[in-house]
Design a protein around this motif. Structure first.
Motif, mmCIF file in Angstrom:
data_model
loop_
_atom_site.group_PDB
_atom_site.id
_atom_site.type_symbol
_atom_site.label_atom_id
_atom_site.label_comp_id
_atom_site.label_asym_id
_atom_site.label_seq_id
_atom_site.Cartn_x
_atom_site.Cartn_y
_atom_site.Cartn_z
ATOM 1 N N VAL A 199 -28.758 47.747 36.772
ATOM 2 C CA VAL A 199 -28.898 46.294 36.723
ATOM 3 C C VAL A 199 -27.710 45.663 36.013
ATOM 4 C CG1 VAL A 199 -30.279 44.392 35.766
ATOM 5 C CG2 VAL A 199 -31.405 46.328 36.880
ATOM 6 N N ARG A 200 -27.288 46.249 34.895
ATOM 7 C CA ARG A 200 -26.163 45.690 34.137
ATOM 8 C C ARG A 200 -24.861 45.770 34.908
ATOM 9 N NH1 ARG A 200 -26.974 45.358 28.376
ATOM 10 N NH2 ARG A 200 -24.838 45.990 27.988
ATOM 11 N N ASN A 201 -24.721 46.774 35.762
ATOM 12 C CA ASN A 201 -23.485 46.940 36.541
ATOM 13 C C ASN A 201 -23.515 46.199 37.870
ATOM 14 O OD1 ASN A 201 -21.368 49.057 35.415
ATOM 15 N ND2 ASN A 201 -23.400 49.733 34.756
ATOM 16 N N GLY A 202 -24.693 45.832 38.337
ATOM 17 C CA GLY A 202 -24.797 45.054 39.558
ATOM 18 C C GLY A 202 -24.789 45.843 40.851
ATOM 19 N N SER A 203 -24.658 47.150 40.744
ATOM 20 C CA SER A 203 -24.717 47.981 41.956
ATOM 21 C C SER A 203 -25.067 49.409 41.574
ATOM 22 C CB SER A 203 -23.382 47.965 42.711
ATOM 23 O OG SER A 203 -22.398 48.730 42.047
ATOM 24 N N ILE A 204 -25.619 50.153 42.543
ATOM 25 C CA ILE A 204 -25.983 51.544 42.288
ATOM 26 C C ILE A 204 -24.727 52.387 42.086
ATOM 27 C CG2 ILE A 204 -27.094 53.583 43.282
ATOM 28 C CD1 ILE A 204 -29.037 51.678 44.684
ATOM 29 N N GLY A 205 -23.695 52.101 42.891
ATOM 30 C CA GLY A 205 -22.462 52.871 42.756
ATOM 31 C C GLY A 205 -21.809 52.708 41.407
ATOM 32 N N SER A 235 -28.223 45.292 48.897
ATOM 33 C CA SER A 235 -27.386 44.714 49.943
ATOM 34 C C SER A 235 -26.010 45.345 49.862
ATOM 35 C CB SER A 235 -27.280 43.196 49.774
ATOM 36 O OG SER A 235 -26.533 42.876 48.613
ATOM 37 N N PHE A 236 -25.132 45.014 50.814
ATOM 38 C CA PHE A 236 -23.779 45.575 50.791
ATOM 39 C C PHE A 236 -23.000 45.116 49.557
ATOM 40 C CE2 PHE A 236 -24.615 45.720 55.455
ATOM 41 C CZ PHE A 236 -24.452 47.085 55.617
ATOM 42 N N SER A 237 -23.352 43.964 49.001
ATOM 43 C CA SER A 237 -22.622 43.448 47.836
ATOM 44 C C SER A 237 -23.151 43.982 46.510
ATOM 45 C CB SER A 237 -22.684 41.914 47.817
ATOM 46 O OG SER A 237 -24.025 41.470 47.740
ATOM 47 N N GLY A 238 -24.280 44.687 46.529
ATOM 48 C CA GLY A 238 -24.826 45.238 45.291
ATOM 49 C C GLY A 238 -26.331 45.134 45.259
ATOM 50 N N VAL A 239 -26.879 44.983 44.045
ATOM 51 C CA VAL A 239 -28.325 44.880 43.893
ATOM 52 C C VAL A 239 -28.668 43.651 43.055
ATOM 53 C CG1 VAL A 239 -28.738 47.366 44.084
ATOM 54 C CG2 VAL A 239 -28.327 46.348 41.823
ATOM 55 N N VAL A 280 -28.803 58.860 41.471
ATOM 56 C CA VAL A 280 -29.290 57.623 40.861
ATOM 57 C C VAL A 280 -30.314 56.952 41.770
ATOM 58 C CG1 VAL A 280 -28.622 55.302 40.116
ATOM 59 C CG2 VAL A 280 -27.217 57.268 39.469
ATOM 60 N N SER A 281 -30.023 56.922 43.072
ATOM 61 C CA SER A 281 -30.953 56.308 44.023
ATOM 62 C C SER A 281 -32.306 57.008 44.001
ATOM 63 C CB SER A 281 -30.362 56.351 45.435
ATOM 64 O OG SER A 281 -29.194 55.550 45.517
ATOM 65 N N GLN A 282 -32.308 58.329 43.856
ATOM 66 C CA GLN A 282 -33.560 59.079 43.807
ATOM 67 C C GLN A 282 -34.384 58.679 42.581
ATOM 68 O OE1 GLN A 282 -32.644 63.244 44.024
ATOM 69 N NE2 GLN A 282 -31.751 63.092 46.088
ATOM 70 N N HIS A 283 -33.723 58.530 41.456
ATOM 71 C CA HIS A 283 -34.433 58.128 40.241
ATOM 72 C C HIS A 283 -34.986 56.711 40.369
ATOM 73 C CE1 HIS A 283 -33.989 61.470 37.445
ATOM 74 N NE2 HIS A 283 -32.742 61.638 37.884
ATOM 75 N N LEU A 284 -34.232 55.815 40.991
ATOM 76 C CA LEU A 284 -34.709 54.444 41.171
ATOM 77 C C LEU A 284 -35.919 54.411 42.103
ATOM 78 C CD1 LEU A 284 -31.311 52.546 41.520
ATOM 79 C CD2 LEU A 284 -32.822 52.595 39.533
ATOM 80 N N ALA A 285 -35.839 55.207 43.178
ATOM 81 C CA ALA A 285 -36.970 55.267 44.111
ATOM 82 C C ALA A 285 -38.215 55.818 43.407
ATOM 83 C CB ALA A 285 -36.603 56.130 45.317
#
Length: 304
Positions: A13-19, A51-55, A32-37
């Motif tokens: 959340v603080r970084n604005g994207s999963i990557g 979205s393509f621009s982030g989360v 990271v995506s697995q942990h979020l799911a």
């Protein structure tokens, strides 16, 4: 709820994207995506909109992110306490203060800390009181210096702890050639026809409150938080202002005159922190240094 997944969620959340969150964590993006799911499955609702621009966070995600920040702050406090218990005698304090205190109070406090706690690491952000209050409340900083006037709205501070440090005189600042510059009987009411230069939110509110008490509504022509800009405007005839003594010390000018008026309210400089933060040894060390510097200034002022 897995606290580790909460902290991963906070980083994303603080970084604005999963990557970007994965890069900060040093993990792969799929991990990271697995942990979020798994976290979303655990809480039973969607937390992030991808979205393509982030989360961005959903309403539930926004509320959970606030709890995650509080947990991170508590973990930081635990780390500092354990460091002292194990006799490491070092720690990190995240500190914030407003510009004039950063120039006048912080340098001698850091010099004192260097002598008494050489392994203490202090990181510093320059923030005006409203932003500093938010940063402390959200766990982004551990300790902050702020100022209050008698009529300041402090509701936003909520349950934060306040420790008063010192009084900071507020002075009227005029151009050197002002016809009342040397008048010993000058009062705020005598400046009713002047154009005014206002400062930050709390300083502007103090100007308005004092002027109204003196019987008029000040004509605010310009607004700036920068004490140097205020004084340069005064020199060039753009108006007069109220400035605290620390600001005049931090940004001195020989081209203006500062006058103490009997009908002006002074401000109080103090520290704010979350409840219990001052029990953390590193935070307490910085607090003690700031108290020492403020006390020394108060003693010197009493002998002037």
């Amino acid at each position: 709820m897995d606290p580790r997944r909460l902290l991963i969620f906070r980083t994303v959340v603080r970084n604005g994207s999963i990557g970007a969150g994965a890069r900060e964590l040093g993990w792969t993006q799929p991990a990271v995506s697995q942990h979020l799911a798994a976290l979303e499955k655990e809480v039973g609702t969607q937390l992030l909109l991808r979205s393509f621009s982030g989360v961005t966070t959903t309403e539930a995600g926004t509320r959970l992110a606030a709890h995650a920040e509080a947990i991170a702050a508590q973990l930081h406090a635990a780390e500092e306490e354990l460091a002292d218990i194990t006799a490491l005698r070092r720690g990190t304090v995240r500190f914030a203060t407003f510009p004039s205190a950063a120039a006048v109070l912080l340098p001698p406090a850091l010099a004192l800390l260097h002598r008494t706690s050489p392994d203490l690491d202090v990181t510093f952000s320059e923030l005006e009181p409203p932003d500093a209050v938010a940063a402390v409340r959200e766990g982004e900083v551990d300790l902050a210096l702020v100022f209050r006037y008698p009529g300041s709205d402090v509701d936003a501070e909520g349950t934060l702890e306040w420790t008063g440090l010192m009084e900071d005189r507020v002075l009227a600042v005029l151009p050197k050639d002002h016809p009342r510059a040397d008048d010993p009987d000058l009062r705020l009411a005598d400046l009713a026809e002047e154009q005014w230069i206002a400062g930050c939110e709390r300083c502007r509110a103090n100007l308005l409150a004092n002027a109204r008490r003196a019987g008029y509504e000040p004509r605010v022509r310009h607004s700036t938080d920068d004490a140097t800009v205020v004084q340069r405007l005064i020199v060039h005839g753009a108006g007069v202002a109220l400035l605290p003594e620390t600001a005049l010390e931090a940004y001195p000018s020989d081209d203006v005159v500062s006058r103490a008026l009997p009908d002006l309210d002074d401000r109080t400089i103090g520290m704010i922190n979350r409840k219990g933060a001052q029990s953390i040894p590193a935070v307490a060390a910085l607090r003690d240094a700031l108290v020492s510097v403020a006390d020394e200034r108060s003693v010197c002022a009493a002998h002037i």
